[in-house]
Design an enzyme around this catalytic site. Structure first.
Site, PDB file in Angstrom:
ATOM      1  N   CYS A 198      -9.109  -5.536  10.306  1.00 42.00           N
ATOM      2  CA  CYS A 198     -10.128  -6.103   9.411  1.00 42.00           C
ATOM      3  C   CYS A 198     -11.204  -6.798  10.225  1.00 42.00           C
ATOM      4  CB  CYS A 198      -9.495  -7.053   8.415  1.00 42.00           C
ATOM      5  SG  CYS A 198      -8.516  -8.332   9.167  1.00 42.00           S
ATOM      6  N   ALA A 235       0.834  -1.204   0.000  1.00 42.75           N
ATOM      7  CA  ALA A 235       0.000   0.000   0.000  1.00 42.75           C
ATOM      8  C   ALA A 235       0.869   1.255   0.000  1.00 42.75           C
ATOM      9  CB  ALA A 235      -0.901  -0.002   1.242  1.00 42.75           C
ATOM     10  N   SER A 236       0.368   2.322  -0.584  1.00 45.12           N
ATOM     11  CA  SER A 236       1.105   3.597  -0.599  1.00 45.12           C
ATOM     12  C   SER A 236       1.396   4.053   0.827  1.00 45.12           C
ATOM     13  CB  SER A 236       0.280   4.695  -1.277  1.00 45.12           C
ATOM     14  OG  SER A 236      -0.171   4.275  -2.510  1.00 45.12           O
ATOM     15  N   GLU A 256      -9.564 -10.764   0.183  1.00 43.77           N
ATOM     16  CA  GLU A 256      -9.852 -10.644   1.618  1.00 43.77           C
ATOM     17  C   GLU A 256     -10.203  -9.191   1.876  1.00 43.77           C
ATOM     18  OE1 GLU A 256      -6.637 -12.374   3.824  1.00 43.77           O
ATOM     19  OE2 GLU A 256      -6.512 -14.052   2.448  1.00 43.77           O
ATOM     20  N   LEU A 257     -11.498  -8.921   1.996  1.00 45.41           N
ATOM     21  CA  LEU A 257     -11.969  -7.538   1.943  1.00 45.41           C
ATOM     22  C   LEU A 257     -12.529  -7.074   3.285  1.00 45.41           C
ATOM     23  CD1 LEU A 257     -13.598  -7.939  -1.599  1.00 45.41           C
ATOM     24  CD2 LEU A 257     -11.215  -7.447  -1.018  1.00 45.41           C
ATOM     25  N   SER A 273      -9.950  -3.093   0.476  1.00 43.44           N
ATOM     26  CA  SER A 273     -11.347  -2.646   0.505  1.00 43.44           C
ATOM     27  C   SER A 273     -12.188  -3.414  -0.515  1.00 43.44           C
ATOM     28  CB  SER A 273     -11.390  -1.157   0.181  1.00 43.44           C
ATOM     29  OG  SER A 273     -10.844  -0.952  -1.108  1.00 43.44           O
TER      30      SER A 273
HETATM   31  P1  NAP Z   1      -7.400  -0.525  -0.279  1.00 46.31           P
HETATM   32  O1  NAP Z   1      -7.491   0.931  -0.432  1.00 46.31           O
HETATM   33  O2  NAP Z   1      -8.355  -1.357  -1.054  1.00 46.31           O
HETATM   34  O3  NAP Z   1      -5.903  -0.914  -0.669  1.00 46.31           O
HETATM   35  C1  NAP Z   1      -5.392  -2.220  -0.523  1.00 46.31           C
HETATM   36  C2  NAP Z   1      -4.258  -2.405  -1.513  1.00 46.31           C
HETATM   37  O4  NAP Z   1      -4.795  -2.448  -2.837  1.00 46.31           O
HETATM   38  C3  NAP Z   1      -3.250  -1.270  -1.539  1.00 46.31           C
HETATM   39  O5  NAP Z   1      -2.006  -1.818  -1.890  1.00 46.31           O
HETATM   40  C4  NAP Z   1      -3.782  -0.372  -2.647  1.00 46.31           C
HETATM   41  O6  NAP Z   1      -2.825   0.430  -3.205  1.00 46.31           O
HETATM   42  C5  NAP Z   1      -4.293  -1.396  -3.623  1.00 46.31           C
HETATM   43  N1  NAP Z   1      -5.423  -0.975  -4.438  1.00 46.31           N
HETATM   44  C6  NAP Z   1      -6.556  -0.370  -3.995  1.00 46.31           C
HETATM   45  N2  NAP Z   1      -7.406  -0.168  -5.025  1.00 46.31           N
HETATM   46  C7  NAP Z   1      -6.797  -0.652  -6.125  1.00 46.31           C
HETATM   47  C8  NAP Z   1      -7.158  -0.708  -7.503  1.00 46.31           C
HETATM   48  N3  NAP Z   1      -8.326  -0.218  -7.956  1.00 46.31           N
HETATM   49  N4  NAP Z   1      -6.308  -1.271  -8.376  1.00 46.31           N
HETATM   50  C9  NAP Z   1      -5.138  -1.752  -7.942  1.00 46.31           C
HETATM   51  N5  NAP Z   1      -4.722  -1.724  -6.651  1.00 46.31           N
HETATM   52  C10 NAP Z   1      -5.547  -1.178  -5.754  1.00 46.31           C
HETATM   53  O7  NAP Z   1      -7.522  -0.958   1.242  1.00 46.31           O
HETATM   54  P2  NAP Z   1      -6.727  -0.344   2.470  1.00 46.31           P
HETATM   55  O8  NAP Z   1      -7.343   0.976   2.794  1.00 46.31           O
HETATM   56  O9  NAP Z   1      -5.265  -0.411   2.209  1.00 46.31           O
HETATM   57  O10 NAP Z   1      -7.043  -1.383   3.624  1.00 46.31           O
HETATM   58  C11 NAP Z   1      -8.164  -1.297   4.436  1.00 46.31           C
HETATM   59  C12 NAP Z   1      -9.214  -2.276   3.977  1.00 46.31           C
HETATM   60  O11 NAP Z   1      -8.665  -3.569   3.953  1.00 46.31           O
HETATM   61  C13 NAP Z   1     -10.393  -2.362   4.913  1.00 46.31           C
HETATM   62  O12 NAP Z   1     -11.566  -2.416   4.162  1.00 46.31           O
HETATM   63  C14 NAP Z   1     -10.150  -3.673   5.654  1.00 46.31           C
HETATM   64  O13 NAP Z   1     -11.322  -4.264   6.163  1.00 46.31           O
HETATM   65  C15 NAP Z   1      -9.531  -4.491   4.599  1.00 46.31           C
HETATM   66  N6  NAP Z   1      -8.775  -5.605   5.169  1.00 46.31           N
HETATM   67  C16 NAP Z   1      -9.305  -6.856   5.089  1.00 46.31           C
HETATM   68  C17 NAP Z   1      -8.621  -7.926   5.643  1.00 46.31           C
HETATM   69  C18 NAP Z   1      -9.196  -9.314   5.601  1.00 46.31           C
HETATM   70  O14 NAP Z   1      -8.496 -10.223   6.001  1.00 46.31           O
HETATM   71  N7  NAP Z   1     -10.410  -9.517   5.146  1.00 46.31           N
HETATM   72  C19 NAP Z   1      -7.383  -7.719   6.272  1.00 46.31           C
HETATM   73  C20 NAP Z   1      -6.881  -6.419   6.328  1.00 46.31           C
HETATM   74  C21 NAP Z   1      -7.578  -5.368   5.757  1.00 46.31           C
HETATM   75  P3  NAP Z   1      -2.649   1.964  -2.725  1.00 46.31           P
HETATM   76  O15 NAP Z   1      -2.355   1.931  -1.295  1.00 46.31           O
HETATM   77  O16 NAP Z   1      -1.526   2.464  -3.525  1.00 46.31           O
HETATM   78  O17 NAP Z   1      -3.961   2.658  -3.009  1.00 46.31           O
END
Ligand code: NAP
Length: 462
Positions: free
Chosen positions: A264, A158-159, A230-231, A209
């Site tokens: 999460c 992640a950034s 895993e969202l 997410s």
């Molecule tokens: P996020 O914004 O979806 O980012 C996760 C990763 O995906 C980051 O490396 C991000 O890069 C990348 N990413 C996001 N959108 C993308 C796209 N459209 N195309 C390509 N890459 C993309 O999530 P977050 O804010 O880092 O993490 C929080 C979320 O994760 C929460 O919803 C939490 O519930 C969930 N989570 C779930 C679990 C589980 O086990 N179910 C565990 C931990 C966290 P960038 O950072 O560069 O945007």
């Protein structure tokens, strides 16, 4: 001009780290190097791969002081918590320990006539897209078994936690994992999606997410790439009238507030039997008022800033909307003077809430929790299931039969009894509904990072 990827520190708003994303050509070249290196890695004995990966984890441990400080800068976790080494080591050791058994062939027949068996072959190159909230554990949950199973792994972190990818790469390379077998690369979203759409990987594990997961699924459409998604979650706690109240308050409030609520499987909503409701709420408020919001480098701080002020803005908006709709806040602003209207966000406990409010239905991912009274198991069950998510649920009772009965009716990935907010590496980490799909950790986690290959050898002519 290339747009730099930046980590803005929640501690003071400084640009803590920045990197240029790889060009499409450089990203494709990384994948090509990983593919070229994977065969030789898979050909090494399993024990050797296990040893090198475990040495990598040990190197991370040896780098603890630097890592803990960097985590505070990148995502605001108080240094007093010492990083995430407990979970990281527990999971890595467990996955290393079961590897031989989990990856052993399933021999159906080995007779004079036939050899029939299923073996578990590595996918080739595994892509890990990791979130910032537990940036070591979430990434290593897949990296460790994927490497052990004989895959090459490419990580895009992640950034917000850009530096974590560098540290994992340094630790593994120093341990002897070849540089092309494990690569940490920096990509923007379109670069990430392009690599997936170009069929670069055998398996992609995305943790993040719901919107991000959907983007990854769209990018992979038609490529038949295996995906683990895993969202998000909106995990409930349900406290029955026979629960050990103090234990329930301690565990559920810690589950709601630890890591500034950015877990999460953090507790985001609590349903309490009406007979215990007032006592539970009173103790919960007392519990929260012991927290100390502040700079994550201060030894007394137990609640750091949220990782980014835009995450705090979401929680503030949900809370304000709920209050406008009739919810009552029980934590006083004056107890948390460090709340700056930005990333430093005071914790909050809400009552008079219901499911018309986003704070009870959408992921908050912050230090806020709504508490509702319920009159029966049926009512609690209906509320727990009234959610687009399904990651975990936490039941509080002394009656195991009652818990089993409720647990089997909850649409979720994991049900806890008298426990919350914990990943047990021996049982699989999974979700349903908008929490995505896929399986991490446990023996089943090895099936995600491999594909079954069947062998049917006839030894003699019929
Ligand atoms: P996020 O914004 O979806 O980012 C996760 C990763 O995906 C980051 O490396 C991000 O890069 C990348 N990413 C996001 N959108 C993308 C796209 N459209 N195309 C390509 N890459 C993309 O999530 P977050 O804010 O880092 O993490 C929080 C979320 O994760 C929460 O919803 C939490 O519930 C969930 N989570 C779930 C679990 C589980 O086990 N179910 C565990 C931990 C966290 P960038 O950072 O560069 O945007």
């Amino acid at each position: 001009m290339t747009k730099m990827i930046q980590c803005i520190s929640p501690v003071d708003g400084r640009v803590y780290a920045e990197r240029a994303p790889l060009s499409p050509e450089a990203a494709a070249a990384s994948v090509a190097r990983a593919k070229a290196a994977q065969g030789a890695w898979a050909a090494r004995p399993l024990e050797e791969r296990i040893r090198l990966v475990q040495a990598g984890v040990a190197n991370l441990n040896a780098d603890k002081d630097r890592i803990v400080e960097e985590l505070a800068w990148q995502m605001g976790r108080p240094t007093r918590f010492g990083g995430e080494f407990g979970g990281l080591n527990e999971r890595s050791n467990f996955m290393a320990g079961i590897a031989a058994e989990a990856l052993a062939p399933m021999v159906v027949e080995d007779s004079g006539t036939f050899a029939r068996r299923i073996e578990f072959a590595p996918h080739g190159v595994v892509f890990v897209v990791a979130p910032w909230n537990y940036p070591y554990m979430t990434a290593m949950n897949t990296i460790v078994p994927a490497l052990i199973a004989g895959n090459a792994v490419i990580l895009k972190h992640a950034s917000q936690t850009l530096v974590v990818g560098d540290r994992i790469a340094e630790a593994l390379h120093k341990a002897g994992v070849p540089e092309d077998v494990f690569q940490n690369i920096v990509l923007d979203h379109s670069g990430t999606e392009k690599l997936i759409a170009d069929r670069s990987f055998g398996f992609v594990n995305f943790t993040g997410s719901v919107g991000g997961g959907q983007a990854i699924e769209r990018a992979a459409a038609g490529t038949f790439t295996a995906l683990g998604l895993e969202l998000g979650g909106k995990d409930p706690g349900y406290v029955m009238e026979d629960a050990d109240l103090d234990w329930a308050v301690d565990t559920l409030m810690d589950g709601a507030m630890y890591n500034a609520g950015q877990c999460c499987c953090g507790i985001e909503r609590i349903y309490v039997n009406h007979k215990l409701f007032d006592d539970f709420v009173e103790k919960a408020v007392r519990w929260v008022n012991t927290l100390k919001l502040g700079n994550p480098f201060d030894a007394e701080t137990t609640l750091g800033p949220m990782a980014n002020k835009r995450f705090a803005a979401t929680v503030r908006a949900q809370t304000e909307e709920a209050v406008a709709a009739g919810a009552k806040t029980l934590i006083e602003r004056q107890n948390f003077p460090a709340d700056d209207g930005g990333a430093y966000l005071m914790p909050q406990v809400l009552v008079n809430v219901d499911h018309s409010m986003r704070v009870m239905t959408e992921e908050s991912f912050g230090p806020v929790v709504g508490i509702m009274p319920v009159k029966s198991d049926e009512e609690a069950l209906a509320l727990m299931n009234d959610s687009p998510y399904g990651l975990t649920a936490s039941l509080w009772t002394q009656d195991q039969d009652r818990a089993w009965n409720i647990a089997r009716k909850i649409d979720t990935g994991t049900v806890f009894m008298n426990r919350a907010d914990y990943l047990d590496p021996a049982i699989c980490w999974t979700g349903c509904k908008d929490t995505g799909r896929g399986v991490g950790l446990s023996k089943l986690g090895y099936q995600s990072v491999t594909r079954p290959r069947s062998y049917h050898f006839r030894k003699v002519k019929a």
